[in-house]
Design an enzyme around this catalytic site. Structure first.
Site, PDB file in Angstrom:
ATOM      1  N   ASP A  45      11.781 -14.271  36.413  1.00  0.00           N
ATOM      2  CA  ASP A  45      11.630 -14.485  37.465  1.00  0.00           C
ATOM      3  C   ASP A  45      12.530 -14.932  38.344  1.00  0.00           C
ATOM      4  O   ASP A  45      12.753 -15.771  39.287  1.00  0.00           O
ATOM      5  CB  ASP A  45      11.762 -16.259  36.541  1.00  0.00           C
ATOM      6  CG  ASP A  45      12.817 -16.984  35.816  1.00  0.00           C
ATOM      7  OD1 ASP A  45      14.041 -16.007  35.878  1.00  0.00           O
ATOM      8  OD2 ASP A  45      12.560 -17.442  35.156  1.00  0.00           O
ATOM      9  N   SER A  46      13.321 -14.030  38.684  1.00  0.00           N
ATOM     10  CA  SER A  46      13.931 -14.142  39.554  1.00  0.00           C
ATOM     11  C   SER A  46      13.448 -13.287  41.114  1.00  0.00           C
ATOM     12  O   SER A  46      13.795 -13.610  42.323  1.00  0.00           O
ATOM     13  CB  SER A  46      14.836 -12.561  39.340  1.00  0.00           C
ATOM     14  OG  SER A  46      14.526 -11.646  39.152  1.00  0.00           O
ATOM     15  N   ASP A  84       8.926 -12.254  32.613  1.00  0.00           N
ATOM     16  CA  ASP A  84       9.839 -13.473  31.941  1.00  0.00           C
ATOM     17  C   ASP A  84       8.372 -14.809  32.213  1.00  0.00           C
ATOM     18  O   ASP A  84       7.527 -14.327  32.756  1.00  0.00           O
ATOM     19  CB  ASP A  84      10.276 -13.953  33.641  1.00  0.00           C
ATOM     20  CG  ASP A  84      12.232 -14.044  32.788  1.00  0.00           C
ATOM     21  OD1 ASP A  84      12.320 -14.361  32.142  1.00  0.00           O
ATOM     22  OD2 ASP A  84      12.683 -13.633  34.028  1.00  0.00           O
ATOM     23  N   LYS A 114      10.107 -12.751  27.963  1.00  0.00           N
ATOM     24  CA  LYS A 114      11.283 -12.990  27.865  1.00  0.00           C
ATOM     25  C   LYS A 114      11.827 -14.376  27.960  1.00  0.00           C
ATOM     26  O   LYS A 114      10.656 -15.393  29.180  1.00  0.00           O
ATOM     27  CB  LYS A 114      12.615 -12.211  28.814  1.00  0.00           C
ATOM     28  CG  LYS A 114      13.989 -13.128  29.134  1.00  0.00           C
ATOM     29  CD  LYS A 114      14.769 -12.372  29.638  1.00  0.00           C
ATOM     30  CE  LYS A 114      14.296 -12.256  31.277  1.00  0.00           C
ATOM     31  NZ  LYS A 114      15.138 -13.918  31.741  1.00  0.00           N
ATOM     32  N   GLU A 116      13.839 -18.596  28.268  1.00  0.00           N
ATOM     33  CA  GLU A 116      15.995 -19.208  27.923  1.00  0.00           C
ATOM     34  C   GLU A 116      15.906 -19.661  27.363  1.00  0.00           C
ATOM     35  O   GLU A 116      15.347 -20.155  27.012  1.00  0.00           O
ATOM     36  CB  GLU A 116      16.089 -19.200  29.837  1.00  0.00           C
ATOM     37  CG  GLU A 116      15.854 -17.692  30.065  1.00  0.00           C
ATOM     38  CD  GLU A 116      16.335 -18.950  31.793  1.00  0.00           C
ATOM     39  OE1 GLU A 116      17.050 -20.095  32.085  1.00  0.00           O
ATOM     40  OE2 GLU A 116      16.753 -17.673  32.782  1.00  0.00           O
ATOM     41  N   GLU A 183      24.396 -13.654  29.805  1.00  0.00           N
ATOM     42  CA  GLU A 183      24.118 -13.414  31.356  1.00  0.00           C
ATOM     43  C   GLU A 183      25.088 -14.612  31.174  1.00  0.00           C
ATOM     44  O   GLU A 183      25.944 -15.490  30.751  1.00  0.00           O
ATOM     45  CB  GLU A 183      22.570 -14.450  31.859  1.00  0.00           C
ATOM     46  CG  GLU A 183      23.230 -14.339  33.283  1.00  0.00           C
ATOM     47  CD  GLU A 183      21.855 -14.581  34.211  1.00  0.00           C
ATOM     48  OE1 GLU A 183      21.080 -13.734  34.122  1.00  0.00           O
ATOM     49  OE2 GLU A 183      21.882 -14.510  35.563  1.00  0.00           O
TER      50      GLU A 183
HETATM   51  O1  KIV Z   1      14.849 -13.626  36.006  1.00  0.00           O
HETATM   52  C1  KIV Z   1      15.452 -12.090  35.656  1.00  0.00           C
HETATM   53  O2  KIV Z   1      15.846 -11.555  37.216  1.00  0.00           O
HETATM   54  C2  KIV Z   1      16.344 -12.608  34.986  1.00  0.00           C
HETATM   55  C3  KIV Z   1      17.170 -11.244  34.718  1.00  0.00           C
HETATM   56  C4  KIV Z   1      18.722 -11.229  35.591  1.00  0.00           C
HETATM   57  C5  KIV Z   1      17.982 -11.047  33.005  1.00  0.00           C
HETATM   58  O3  KIV Z   1      16.749 -12.589  34.245  1.00  0.00           O
END
Ligand code: KIV
Length: 266
Positions: A45-46, A84, A114, A116, A183
């Site tokens: 989600d970055s 994510d 993924k 959090e 992280e």
């Molecule tokens: O969103 C993302 O790119 C991430 C990584 C930095 C682990 O969660």
């Protein structure tokens, strides 16, 4: 190249092989990274920050993640694609979390999701893994918790916080996650967590002793607006500079009538 699967990732840890992971958000990048041999592509989600220019990852929607994921899935041949789950797609209820994880698999073409959170997220992780959807956990500096953390700060520095993170890692493993992103935590803590788990840890700003390492692809390729990247990033290329030089040449060629030349003209 051999298709990378979740069991293969677990085998990599068991055999002491490191696990390199990069983010990808589009078809072309996914294809290049896959062909270069990256085993895991994370549709992070970055993307909200590095592709859409948001200040945080919080505004990213499930529709946006699904779109990026579909493009990445089309570009890869062998890498495992992990998507994510964006903020508010799994925190509200387990039912929603399950439905949204399914959407990333069914419509996005991801092979794992993924999310959090530590102990508090364990029941959600269990609910998703019970549907046979593999889950990668993510603890420590969790960008979706920016407002609670008060900024992007290293986590787990005090003894109490370090113990809580160790508990988080164990609960996630027990809930059925196949890997955990660590992280922004001290390298010594990441080493301890890595040694105490049977599933692989993937570090970002967590030192050299994790089972794998992940970087945001725009950061490591020098593709960030303003070029400001966190200390833990190693810049392997300066694509901003290369693009800027190429664009400058194009502008000059057009202005001075050198482009298009005969070879580029029908
Ligand atoms: O969103 C993302 O790119 C991430 C990584 C930095 C682990 O969660």
């Amino acid at each position: 190249m051999k298709k990378i699967t979740v069991p293969e990732i677990l085998k990599m840890k068991a055999e002491g092989r490191k696990i390199p992971v990069l983010t990808a958000y589009d078809f072309q990048t996914a294809r290049v990274l896959d062909e270069a041999g990256i085993p895991v592509l994370l549709v992070g989600d970055s993307c909200g920050m590095v592709e859409a220019g948001y200040e945080t990852t919080l505004p990213v929607t499930l529709d946006e993640m699904t779109y990026h994921c579909r493009a990445v899935a089309r570009g890869r041949a062998s890498a495992l694609v992990v998507a994510d789950m964006p903020f508010a797609s799994y925190q509200v209820s387990r039912k929603e979390a399950k439905r949204n994880a399914c959407r990333l698999i069914k419509e996005g073409g991801a092979e794992a999701v993924k999310l959090e959170g530590g102990t508090k997220a364990a029941d959600t992780i269990r609910a998703i893994t019970d549907m046979d959807v593999p889950v990668m956990g993510h603890i420590g500096l969790t960008p979706q918790s920016i407002h609670r953390m008060g900024g992007y700060r290293v986590q787990g520095k005090s003894k109490t916080d370090a113990e809580a993170l160790m508990d988080d890692a164990r609960s996630i493993e027990e809930a059925g996650a196949f890997a955990i992103v660590l992280e922004g935590i001290p390298a010594s803590l990441a080493k301890e967590i890595t040694a105490s788990l049977s599933i692989p840890t993937i570090g970002i700003g967590a030192g050299p002793d994790c089972d794998g390492q992940v970087l945001v692809v725009n950061d490591m390729l020098g593709l960030m607006a303003g070029n400001r990247v966190p200390r833990f990033v190693k810049k392997y290329a300066d694509l901003n500079r290369i693009i800027s030089l190429a664009v400058g040449e194009f502008i000059k060629d057009v202005n001075e009538g050198r482009f298009p030349s005969k070879e580029h003209t029908y």
